[in-house]
Design a protein around this motif. Structure first.
Motif, PDB file in Angstrom:
ATOM      1  N   GLN A 198     -35.873   1.716  21.914  1.00  0.00           N
ATOM      2  CA  GLN A 198     -35.337   1.981  23.246  1.00  0.00           C
ATOM      3  C   GLN A 198     -34.835   0.695  23.890  1.00  0.00           C
ATOM      4  N   LYS A 199     -33.661   0.804  24.531  1.00  0.00           N
ATOM      5  CA  LYS A 199     -33.102  -0.316  25.285  1.00  0.00           C
ATOM      6  C   LYS A 199     -32.191   0.252  26.364  1.00  0.00           C
ATOM      7  N   ASP A 200     -32.380  -0.171  27.592  1.00  0.00           N
ATOM      8  CA  ASP A 200     -31.504   0.212  28.701  1.00  0.00           C
ATOM      9  C   ASP A 200     -31.290   1.722  28.807  1.00  0.00           C
ATOM     10  N   GLY A 201     -32.363   2.502  28.682  1.00  0.00           N
ATOM     11  CA  GLY A 201     -32.268   3.944  28.839  1.00  0.00           C
ATOM     12  C   GLY A 201     -31.622   4.669  27.667  1.00  0.00           C
ATOM     13  N   ALA A 202     -31.548   4.010  26.516  1.00  0.00           N
ATOM     14  CA  ALA A 202     -30.940   4.616  25.335  1.00  0.00           C
ATOM     15  C   ALA A 202     -31.846   4.414  24.129  1.00  0.00           C
ATOM     16  N   TYR A 203     -31.720   5.323  23.148  1.00  0.00           N
ATOM     17  CA  TYR A 203     -32.393   5.166  21.860  1.00  0.00           C
ATOM     18  C   TYR A 203     -31.356   4.772  20.818  1.00  0.00           C
ATOM     19  N   LEU A 204     -31.769   3.910  19.885  1.00  0.00           N
ATOM     20  CA  LEU A 204     -30.919   3.591  18.747  1.00  0.00           C
ATOM     21  C   LEU A 204     -31.026   4.751  17.768  1.00  0.00           C
ATOM     22  N   MET A 205     -29.906   5.433  17.559  1.00  0.00           N
ATOM     23  CA  MET A 205     -29.878   6.624  16.707  1.00  0.00           C
ATOM     24  C   MET A 205     -29.038   6.346  15.468  1.00  0.00           C
ATOM     25  N   LEU A 206     -29.429   6.969  14.365  1.00  0.00           N
ATOM     26  CA  LEU A 206     -28.722   6.855  13.092  1.00  0.00           C
ATOM     27  C   LEU A 206     -28.061   8.195  12.789  1.00  0.00           C
ATOM     28  N   HIS A 207     -26.736   8.182  12.707  1.00  0.00           N
ATOM     29  CA  HIS A 207     -25.986   9.381  12.337  1.00  0.00           C
ATOM     30  C   HIS A 207     -25.845   9.358  10.824  1.00  0.00           C
ATOM     31  N   ARG A 208     -26.583  10.242  10.144  1.00  0.00           N
ATOM     32  CA  ARG A 208     -26.665  10.236   8.676  1.00  0.00           C
ATOM     33  C   ARG A 208     -25.411  10.867   8.074  1.00  0.00           C
ATOM     34  N   THR A 209     -24.490  10.037   7.638  1.00  0.00           N
ATOM     35  CA  THR A 209     -23.202  10.528   7.146  1.00  0.00           C
ATOM     36  C   THR A 209     -22.875  10.063   5.738  1.00  0.00           C
ATOM     37  N   VAL A 210     -23.674   9.192   5.139  1.00  0.00           N
ATOM     38  CA  VAL A 210     -23.262   8.532   3.898  1.00  0.00           C
ATOM     39  C   VAL A 210     -23.665   9.293   2.636  1.00  0.00           C
ATOM     40  N   LYS A 211     -24.951   9.585   2.487  1.00  0.00           N
ATOM     41  CA  LYS A 211     -25.434  10.220   1.260  1.00  0.00           C
ATOM     42  C   LYS A 211     -25.006  11.681   1.202  1.00  0.00           C
ATOM     43  N   GLU A 212     -24.451  12.085   0.059  1.00  0.00           N
ATOM     44  CA  GLU A 212     -23.957  13.456  -0.091  1.00  0.00           C
ATOM     45  C   GLU A 212     -25.090  14.480  -0.137  1.00  0.00           C
ATOM     46  N   HIS A 213     -26.145  14.214  -0.891  1.00  0.00           N
ATOM     47  CA  HIS A 213     -27.268  15.151  -1.030  1.00  0.00           C
ATOM     48  C   HIS A 213     -28.443  14.646  -0.207  1.00  0.00           C
ATOM     49  N   ASP A 214     -28.280  14.691   1.108  1.00  0.00           N
ATOM     50  CA  ASP A 214     -29.243  14.150   2.056  1.00  0.00           C
ATOM     51  C   ASP A 214     -29.730  15.302   2.927  1.00  0.00           C
ATOM     52  N   VAL A 223     -27.247  -5.303  11.766  1.00  0.00           N
ATOM     53  CA  VAL A 223     -26.544  -5.299  10.479  1.00  0.00           C
ATOM     54  C   VAL A 223     -26.043  -3.877  10.228  1.00  0.00           C
ATOM     55  N   PRO A 224     -24.994  -3.716   9.415  1.00  0.00           N
ATOM     56  CA  PRO A 224     -24.537  -2.364   9.080  1.00  0.00           C
ATOM     57  C   PRO A 224     -25.620  -1.630   8.295  1.00  0.00           C
ATOM     58  N   CYS A 225     -25.738  -0.332   8.535  1.00  0.00           N
ATOM     59  CA  CYS A 225     -26.722   0.497   7.839  1.00  0.00           C
ATOM     60  C   CYS A 225     -26.027   1.243   6.718  1.00  0.00           C
ATOM     61  N   ASP A 226     -26.632   1.234   5.530  1.00  0.00           N
ATOM     62  CA  ASP A 226     -26.006   1.897   4.386  1.00  0.00           C
ATOM     63  C   ASP A 226     -26.279   3.407   4.344  1.00  0.00           C
ATOM     64  N   GLU A 227     -26.933   3.957   5.386  1.00  0.00           N
ATOM     65  CA  GLU A 227     -27.231   5.386   5.424  1.00  0.00           C
ATOM     66  C   GLU A 227     -26.414   6.136   6.470  1.00  0.00           C
ATOM     67  N   GLY A 228     -25.617   5.401   7.263  1.00  0.00           N
ATOM     68  CA  GLY A 228     -24.816   6.033   8.309  1.00  0.00           C
ATOM     69  C   GLY A 228     -24.491   5.045   9.404  1.00  0.00           C
ATOM     70  N   GLU A 229     -24.111   5.575  10.558  1.00  0.00           N
ATOM     71  CA  GLU A 229     -23.718   4.741  11.683  1.00  0.00           C
ATOM     72  C   GLU A 229     -24.845   4.682  12.708  1.00  0.00           C
ATOM     73  N   LEU A 230     -25.135   3.466  13.171  1.00  0.00           N
ATOM     74  CA  LEU A 230     -26.118   3.266  14.230  1.00  0.00           C
ATOM     75  C   LEU A 230     -25.400   3.254  15.572  1.00  0.00           C
ATOM     76  N   GLU A 231     -25.995   3.929  16.564  1.00  0.00           N
ATOM     77  CA  GLU A 231     -25.378   3.983  17.886  1.00  0.00           C
ATOM     78  C   GLU A 231     -26.462   4.093  18.947  1.00  0.00           C
ATOM     79  N   TRP A 232     -26.301   3.340  20.041  1.00  0.00           N
ATOM     80  CA  TRP A 232     -27.194   3.465  21.183  1.00  0.00           C
ATOM     81  C   TRP A 232     -26.759   4.704  21.962  1.00  0.00           C
TER      82      TRP A 232
END
Length: 168
Positions: free
Chosen positions: A13-29, A98-107
């Motif tokens: 948590q930072k400034d009223g937001a959570y760091l979220m991971l949008h899982r878009t990379v792995k096909e069978h996830d 750092v870039p995440c190899d499992e998807g995009e990180l976004e606050w």
């Protein structure tokens, strides 16, 4: 024989937001296209704290400096897999992203989390986190196709209409 997994998940948590991971990379996830926190599976001999610290560092580049073990979430997938997830929140960290190899990180602002493509059961533990609930045990039973069929909080069934947020 059922498959069992042990994992961690952390919402930073930072400034009223959570760091979220949008899982878009792995096909069978199992989490494909879902928004989740950061974390992952235990390595041999790790405690929940050691696992969450390692996974957060690997996926984000951040070193947690202030974090809390909030609860244990038991997922029954409906297809023979049971996962025991140690749920953490964090409000202190150092380092550079750092870039995440499992998807995009976004606050994501906390009030927008419910609008994301998240698991139905996640809505229950987000409510518990928002309410500053004491340490909890949450069991989430899915039907094998992503539908939540049962939720049990601290050993007591959760009433669908009263406690579950939208959908289903």
């Amino acid at each position: 024989m059922p498959i069992k997994h042990f994992s961690t998940l952390c919402y930073i948590q930072k400034d009223g937001a959570y760091l979220m991971l949008h899982r878009t990379v792995k096909e069978h996830d199992v989490n494909k296209d879902k928004w989740i926190g950061v974390g992952g599976h235990f390595e041999e001999g790790e405690s929940p704290e050691e696992c969450v610290l390692r996974e957060v560092k690997e996926e984000t580049g951040y070193t947690l400096t202030s974090y809390r073990f909030r609860g244990l979430v038991t997922f029954l997938s409906g297809d023979g897999v049971t996962e025991y997830m140690s749920l953490f929140t964090a409000d202190g960290f150092t380092g550079e992203p750092v870039p995440c190899d499992e998807g995009e990180l976004e606050w994501v602002p906390i009030e927008r989390i419910q609008d994301l493509n998240i698991w139905e059961g996640d809505k229950i533990f987000f409510r518990l986190l928002d309410e500053e609930a004491p340490f909890f045990s949450l069991k989430l039973v899915y039907d094998g196709h992503g539908g939540l069929v049962e939720a049990v909080l601290n050993g007591k069934p959760v009433e669908r209409d009263k406690e579950w947020k939208e959908n289903g």
